[in-house]
Design a protein around this motif. Sequence first.
Motif, mmCIF file in Angstrom:
data_model
loop_
_atom_site.group_PDB
_atom_site.id
_atom_site.type_symbol
_atom_site.label_atom_id
_atom_site.label_comp_id
_atom_site.label_asym_id
_atom_site.label_seq_id
_atom_site.Cartn_x
_atom_site.Cartn_y
_atom_site.Cartn_z
ATOM 1 N N LYS A 1 -5.865 0.982 3.887
ATOM 2 C CA LYS A 1 -5.745 0.633 5.287
ATOM 3 C C LYS A 1 -5.283 -1.115 5.143
ATOM 4 O O LYS A 1 -4.475 -1.224 5.987
ATOM 5 N N VAL A 2 -5.824 -1.597 4.311
ATOM 6 C CA VAL A 2 -5.397 -2.953 4.222
ATOM 7 C C VAL A 2 -3.892 -3.274 3.742
ATOM 8 O O VAL A 2 -3.220 -4.140 4.521
ATOM 9 N N ASP B 1 -11.284 3.912 1.695
ATOM 10 C CA ASP B 1 -10.032 3.744 2.217
ATOM 11 C C ASP B 1 -9.751 2.279 2.573
ATOM 12 O O ASP B 1 -8.724 2.115 3.500
ATOM 13 N N ARG B 2 -10.688 1.402 2.254
ATOM 14 C CA ARG B 2 -10.463 0.154 2.671
ATOM 15 C C ARG B 2 -9.171 -0.706 2.139
ATOM 16 O O ARG B 2 -8.239 -1.090 2.937
ATOM 17 N N TYR C 1 0.553 6.552 7.240
ATOM 18 C CA TYR C 1 -0.728 6.874 6.566
ATOM 19 C C TYR C 1 -1.302 8.138 6.510
ATOM 20 O O TYR C 1 -1.373 8.763 7.883
ATOM 21 N N ALA D 1 -1.827 -0.875 3.919
ATOM 22 C CA ALA D 1 -0.930 -0.095 5.131
ATOM 23 C C ALA D 1 -0.482 -1.225 6.232
ATOM 24 O O ALA D 1 0.652 -1.348 6.665
ATOM 25 N N ARG D 2 -1.634 -2.162 6.662
ATOM 26 C CA ARG D 2 -1.287 -3.027 7.690
ATOM 27 C C ARG D 2 -0.564 -4.160 7.314
ATOM 28 O O ARG D 2 0.407 -4.376 7.919
#
Lengths: 134, 554
Positions: free
Chosen positions: A23-24, A19-20, A38, A26-27
């Motif tokens: 998440k990156v 999920d790296r 998310y 998404a941010r």
Amino acid sequence: MNSRKIRVLVAKPGLDGHDRGAKVVARGLRDAGMEVIYTGLHQTPEQVAETALQEDVDVVGLSILSGAHMTLTPRIKKLLQKNGMNDVLLLVGGIVSEEDAAELLKSGCADQVFTPGEPLDKITGYIREAINGR
Amino acid sequence: MMEREKSDRIRREKTVWQEEVSQMKQRNEPFSTVSGQPIEALYTPLDLGDFDCEKDLGFPGSYPYTRGVQANMYRGRLWTMRQFSGFGDAFDSNRRYRYLLEQGQTGLSVAFDMPTIMGYDSDHERSLGEVGRCGVAIDSLEDMEVLFDQISVDKVTTSMTINGPAAILWCMYLANAEKQGISLSRVGGTIQNDILKEYIAQKSWIFPPEPSMRLITDIFAFAADHVPQWNTISISGYHIREAGSTAVQELAFTLADGFAYIEAGIKAGLDVDRFAPRLSFFFNAHIDFFEEICKYRAARRIWARRMKERYGAKDPRSLKLRFHTQTAGCSLAAREPENNIVRTTLEALSAVMGGTQSLHTNSMDEVMALPTEKAVKIALRTQQVIAYESGVANTIDPLAGSYFIEALTDQMEAEAEAYFNKIDNLGGVLNAIDCGFFQQEIADAAYTYQRAVDNCERIVVGVNCYNNGEPQQIELLKIDPSVEEKQVGRLRRLREKRENDTINRCLENLKKCAAGSDNLIPKILEAVKVYATEGEIVAALKEVFGEYKEKPIF
């Protein structure tokens, strides 16, 4: 002028837990002023389509690193259409070969595919242009 | 410690040198490691503080093992060249393993597909499209027999990357060894079996923490009695780093997990020296050469000190941190993939200079697909060139005594200790997972790194600089889509021909055992031997244990 923030669902369909990237991204999208939801991990295609509908998103970004993209993407595309979300922008990111990417684009299952090393600005730029150009 | 006079002299000279350098031109780049750790232009004896080579280094094979866990290191035997591999069905992967062994590989390492990792059979609806894609599909002992066909499991050691359902796949491996006529006391290998880093980083879990930790301590106990040459766990920083952590976070979180397993074993009533010698580790080899070497050296020293001082271990084998290394998948780029060979070479070299016990080198094409035979051969040859041509394996811990290496090793140890305190203050590893501490730390580090790459503070060649070349095409491995259909067919035929009453009885016994407190391994072994599938065993255990759910954060 549409003042509504662009709404994006970042989704992790399938069984892989990497999920790296999700998440990156998404941010990065949130920092670029978008509204980001998310899903968390291990979602079924049905769950992804349902969340997209509930959250009334403009964009669905799938993150798939298990090699199951050729099965999961078309299924999610179909379920989104079934929900009447025909013009939602469907993006795919992950470990996807050029050949598979070309096929997903050609069959209309995905609007764009991003592979490792893409800068965040390219992704946010692409989404802005695609949504605002409508 | 240096005499006062000498250190004053060096200090004065350093001031003069600094004055001179400050007048000179300096490149406009951050001088820091890939983890963002600032690095000085020069290290001198002044940076060593109260470094004491007897206390802080010792000799190889001696406490605190900073210089290596064996007295003779690579002069005795080179590291094990162990390429992580698996795809398609057991037949496909068996062919690849035999190819790798023919090419001089010295150990096996099994990559399972996502359904196997998550405890689903190939015919489960959640497995659709995932069978054999990113690893080999294993449903039952029948598949395990095919996977090791014509490979004697007393001649090679096998590492299996499996965590949530580790006990089940391990039992299949052991059952297959017995069928090959090999006594369990002669079977060697490793199961990853590290559930804590799954909750922290890799995110392939099945059961909640408490029953997961019980399965792990049951494995410790069973192996101590019956499979003494097996590494019962591979406590992994690799995935923590791949998820975006810094080198210090990888070091600290991995060792914190290690201490949590030690505490769990002790709490389960095991003597520390009965199970600690079979614990092993698994680290990442990222692109920052010296930082990685210092990480491995610091890891050995921290482990030895804590095991001795805090947990009272007496057997020297309990104090030795043995580890496998894999080069960093996340350091590779999809653009100009051949550059990845160079990145992997540097990373592999750091692992060797850091004293690894075994090594996987990534193939250049792994950012796009599972590797082709050609790509994996180059990756293996990379290790062989380092081993036989470069000369680096001639002497043990060649960088010891370097002002820079020793100062950075000390600094990383101190920063890891600060993290241990933080984790203790949060109430230990499980509580820290529960409040999202590790997950947030890693997500922050990953985002900081990506930002630095995006705005070109950190250069990745061919990605954010020198990237105007023509796109390169290389040949990629394709997984035959019929693999899934074939595997599902085989599984259905197995379900028809086996004794399903016996299986149901075994699964009932297993559930009863799970609800109590006896060791689960004999019951799992019994079930796999009559060809109960992985999915059936997991489903039975889920009935008793439940499933883990994570709060998504980003």
